[in-house]
Scaffold this active site. Structure first.
Site, PDB file in Angstrom:
ATOM      1  N   ARG A 237      50.879  34.369  78.263  1.00 31.97           N
ATOM      2  CA  ARG A 237      52.050  34.376  78.988  1.00 31.97           C
ATOM      3  C   ARG A 237      51.129  35.024  80.295  1.00 31.97           C
ATOM      4  O   ARG A 237      49.747  36.411  80.108  1.00 31.97           O
ATOM      5  CB  ARG A 237      52.702  35.372  78.958  1.00 31.97           C
ATOM      6  CG  ARG A 237      54.021  36.203  79.355  1.00 31.97           C
ATOM      7  CD  ARG A 237      54.661  36.751  78.471  1.00 31.97           C
ATOM      8  NE  ARG A 237      55.181  37.744  78.117  1.00 31.97           N
ATOM      9  CZ  ARG A 237      55.887  38.361  77.693  1.00 31.97           C
ATOM     10  NH1 ARG A 237      57.288  37.882  77.378  1.00 31.97           N
ATOM     11  NH2 ARG A 237      55.729  39.962  77.200  1.00 31.97           N
TER      12      ARG A 237
ATOM     13  N   LYS B 135      64.019  37.372  76.212  1.00 30.76           N
ATOM     14  CA  LYS B 135      65.095  38.211  76.915  1.00 30.76           C
ATOM     15  C   LYS B 135      64.807  38.645  78.258  1.00 30.76           C
ATOM     16  O   LYS B 135      65.600  39.149  79.768  1.00 30.76           O
ATOM     17  CB  LYS B 135      65.343  38.990  76.087  1.00 30.76           C
ATOM     18  CG  LYS B 135      64.119  40.142  75.872  1.00 30.76           C
ATOM     19  CD  LYS B 135      64.455  40.921  74.691  1.00 30.76           C
ATOM     20  CE  LYS B 135      63.267  41.671  74.380  1.00 30.76           C
ATOM     21  NZ  LYS B 135      62.744  42.333  75.505  1.00 30.76           N
TER      22      LYS B 135
ATOM     23  N   ARG C 261      50.439  41.326  81.241  1.00 32.12           N
ATOM     24  CA  ARG C 261      50.295  42.807  80.164  1.00 32.12           C
ATOM     25  C   ARG C 261      49.414  42.179  79.384  1.00 32.12           C
ATOM     26  O   ARG C 261      48.927  42.507  78.512  1.00 32.12           O
ATOM     27  CB  ARG C 261      51.911  42.603  79.637  1.00 32.12           C
ATOM     28  CG  ARG C 261      53.104  43.097  80.589  1.00 32.12           C
ATOM     29  CD  ARG C 261      54.417  42.325  79.830  1.00 32.12           C
ATOM     30  NE  ARG C 261      54.299  43.346  78.732  1.00 32.12           N
ATOM     31  CZ  ARG C 261      55.905  42.977  77.577  1.00 32.12           C
ATOM     32  NH1 ARG C 261      56.477  43.107  78.499  1.00 32.12           N
ATOM     33  NH2 ARG C 261      55.663  43.703  77.094  1.00 32.12           N
TER      34      ARG C 261
ATOM     35  N   ARG D  85      53.636  43.624  67.203  1.00 33.66           N
ATOM     36  CA  ARG D  85      55.025  43.961  67.624  1.00 33.66           C
ATOM     37  C   ARG D  85      56.400  42.710  67.260  1.00 33.66           C
ATOM     38  O   ARG D  85      57.437  43.365  66.894  1.00 33.66           O
ATOM     39  CB  ARG D  85      55.309  43.515  69.179  1.00 33.66           C
ATOM     40  CG  ARG D  85      54.187  44.606  70.418  1.00 33.66           C
ATOM     41  CD  ARG D  85      53.872  44.111  71.295  1.00 33.66           C
ATOM     42  NE  ARG D  85      54.904  43.468  72.281  1.00 33.66           N
ATOM     43  CZ  ARG D  85      54.737  42.779  72.938  1.00 33.66           C
ATOM     44  NH1 ARG D  85      53.425  42.453  73.756  1.00 33.66           N
ATOM     45  NH2 ARG D  85      56.177  42.360  73.905  1.00 33.66           N
TER      46      ARG D  85
ATOM     47  N   ARG E  96      66.942  49.470  70.343  1.00 33.75           N
ATOM     48  CA  ARG E  96      65.833  48.900  69.567  1.00 33.75           C
ATOM     49  C   ARG E  96      65.573  49.015  68.416  1.00 33.75           C
ATOM     50  O   ARG E  96      65.278  48.441  67.445  1.00 33.75           O
ATOM     51  CB  ARG E  96      64.429  48.890  70.074  1.00 33.75           C
ATOM     52  CG  ARG E  96      63.625  47.952  70.496  1.00 33.75           C
ATOM     53  CD  ARG E  96      62.234  48.412  71.543  1.00 33.75           C
ATOM     54  NE  ARG E  96      61.150  47.528  71.935  1.00 33.75           N
ATOM     55  CZ  ARG E  96      61.445  46.381  73.176  1.00 33.75           C
ATOM     56  NH1 ARG E  96      61.654  47.357  73.738  1.00 33.75           N
ATOM     57  NH2 ARG E  96      60.393  45.396  73.132  1.00 33.75           N
TER      58      ARG E  96
HETATM   59  P1  AMP Z   1      59.388  45.423  76.236  1.00 32.43           P
HETATM   60  O1  AMP Z   1      59.189  44.936  78.282  1.00 32.43           O
HETATM   61  O2  AMP Z   1      61.114  45.317  76.408  1.00 32.43           O
HETATM   62  O3  AMP Z   1      58.971  44.698  75.588  1.00 32.43           O
HETATM   63  O4  AMP Z   1      58.479  46.827  75.995  1.00 32.43           O
HETATM   64  C1  AMP Z   1      57.470  47.288  76.141  1.00 32.43           C
HETATM   65  C2  AMP Z   1      57.241  48.538  75.736  1.00 32.43           C
HETATM   66  O5  AMP Z   1      57.807  49.553  75.670  1.00 32.43           O
HETATM   67  C3  AMP Z   1      57.607  47.889  74.131  1.00 32.43           C
HETATM   68  O6  AMP Z   1      56.521  47.669  73.069  1.00 32.43           O
HETATM   69  C4  AMP Z   1      57.287  49.913  73.670  1.00 32.43           C
HETATM   70  O7  AMP Z   1      55.941  50.389  73.834  1.00 32.43           O
HETATM   71  C5  AMP Z   1      57.802  50.638  75.041  1.00 32.43           C
HETATM   72  N1  AMP Z   1      59.071  50.301  75.160  1.00 32.43           N
HETATM   73  C6  AMP Z   1      60.856  49.675  75.779  1.00 32.43           C
HETATM   74  N2  AMP Z   1      61.540  49.997  75.016  1.00 32.43           N
HETATM   75  C7  AMP Z   1      62.065  50.697  74.359  1.00 32.43           C
HETATM   76  C8  AMP Z   1      62.562  51.330  73.208  1.00 32.43           C
HETATM   77  N3  AMP Z   1      64.066  50.509  73.989  1.00 32.43           N
HETATM   78  N4  AMP Z   1      62.730  52.176  72.022  1.00 32.43           N
HETATM   79  C9  AMP Z   1      61.116  51.983  72.134  1.00 32.43           C
HETATM   80  N5  AMP Z   1      59.785  51.535  72.789  1.00 32.43           N
HETATM   81  C10 AMP Z   1      60.486  50.827  73.576  1.00 32.43           C
END
Ligand code: AMP
Length: 225
Positions: free
Chosen positions: A127, A13, A161, A172, A88
């Site tokens: 990754r 994404k 990461r 996750r 989310r």
């Molecule tokens: P991502 O880069 O989108 O995979 O986000 C990495 C991490 O940031 C997630 O695993 C959450 O810990 C936090 N995070 C990002 N977006 C959200 C959201 N909309 N609500 C809650 N936690 C978030």
């Protein structure tokens, strides 16, 4: 045009959001990127979020609501927004609807990227990204053309990461299924959602998304592309 892009970790994404941001001139709003940047800077918000992120858990809704409200007040949000990683869960989806309505905006289209758990796991555990330009690679699936050199900018330093390790990714994926997936019927009911297979190449996935965005596939209500 305001878009939401969501899907399980590793489905691509972030990669698609960057492509669409450039192609359609939208403001990309990635809550994950914002939280990681805050954590790196060591701000109060970042330090609070870092614990959740490293454990593979969601941060509290209020934490991301603040970020979204602030960014949507920026004038560049007027050109249209691509939401990457927000909403989310259903509460976040309803919050976004209400916030956009206040500003006279709405969500036009929602793209759910889908993939199988085992492929996602293998993609994400392998990754890494270029430290300089942020391009993502994955050892078995989408490696750099020349080992140790970024295809895009020639950078030679790569980072991984903190939440891209097997146990965290499994958690996750589970959280995705229980909290994020219920947004599917919510957006399907509004007639704005399409599910796109994210397991092909980056280009194939982009093509499918573009067909949806250009309304080529008009009856997308309950469709998968
Ligand atoms: P991502 O880069 O989108 O995979 O986000 C990495 C991490 O940031 C997630 O695993 C959450 O810990 C936090 N995070 C990002 N977006 C959200 C959201 N909309 N609500 C809650 N936690 C978030």
């Amino acid at each position: 045009m305001n878009l939401i892009l969501f899907g399980p970790p590793g489905v691509g994404k972030g990669t698609q959001a960057v492509i669409l941001e450039k192609k359609y001139g939208l403001l990309r709003l990635s809550t994950g990127d914002i939280l990681r940047a805050e954590a790196e800077e060591g701000t109060e918000l970042g330090l609070e979020a870092k614990g959740y992120m490293d454990r593979g858990e969601f941060g509290p809704d209020e934490l991301v609501f603040g970020i979204i409200s602030k960014r949507l007040d920026r004038p560049d949000a007027e050109k249209g927004v691509i939401f990457d990683g927000f909403p989310r869960n259903l509460d976040q989806a309803m919050f976004l609807d209400a916030l956009l309505a206040e500003k006279g905006m709405k969500i036009d289209k929602v793209i759910e990227l889908a993939g199988s758990d085992e492929t996602l796991l293998s993609r994400i555990v392998g990754r890494f990204s270029c430290k300089k330009c942020g391009t993502f690679y994955s050892h078995k699936h989408n490696d750099t053309k020349v080992e140790g050199i970024c295809d895009v900018c020639g950078g030679k330093e790569f980072v991984k990461r903190a939440d891209d390790y097997e146990a965290t990714v499994r958690k996750r994926l589970e959280i995705y299924r229980s909290l994020t997936k219920p947004m599917v019927p919510f957006y399907k009911g509004k007639g704005v959602l399409v599910t796109v297979d994210g397991m092909g190449s980056v280009e194939e996935t982009t093509t499918k998304i573009e067909r949806f965005l250009s309304n080529e596939k008009l009856d997308y209500r309950a469709e998968s592309l």
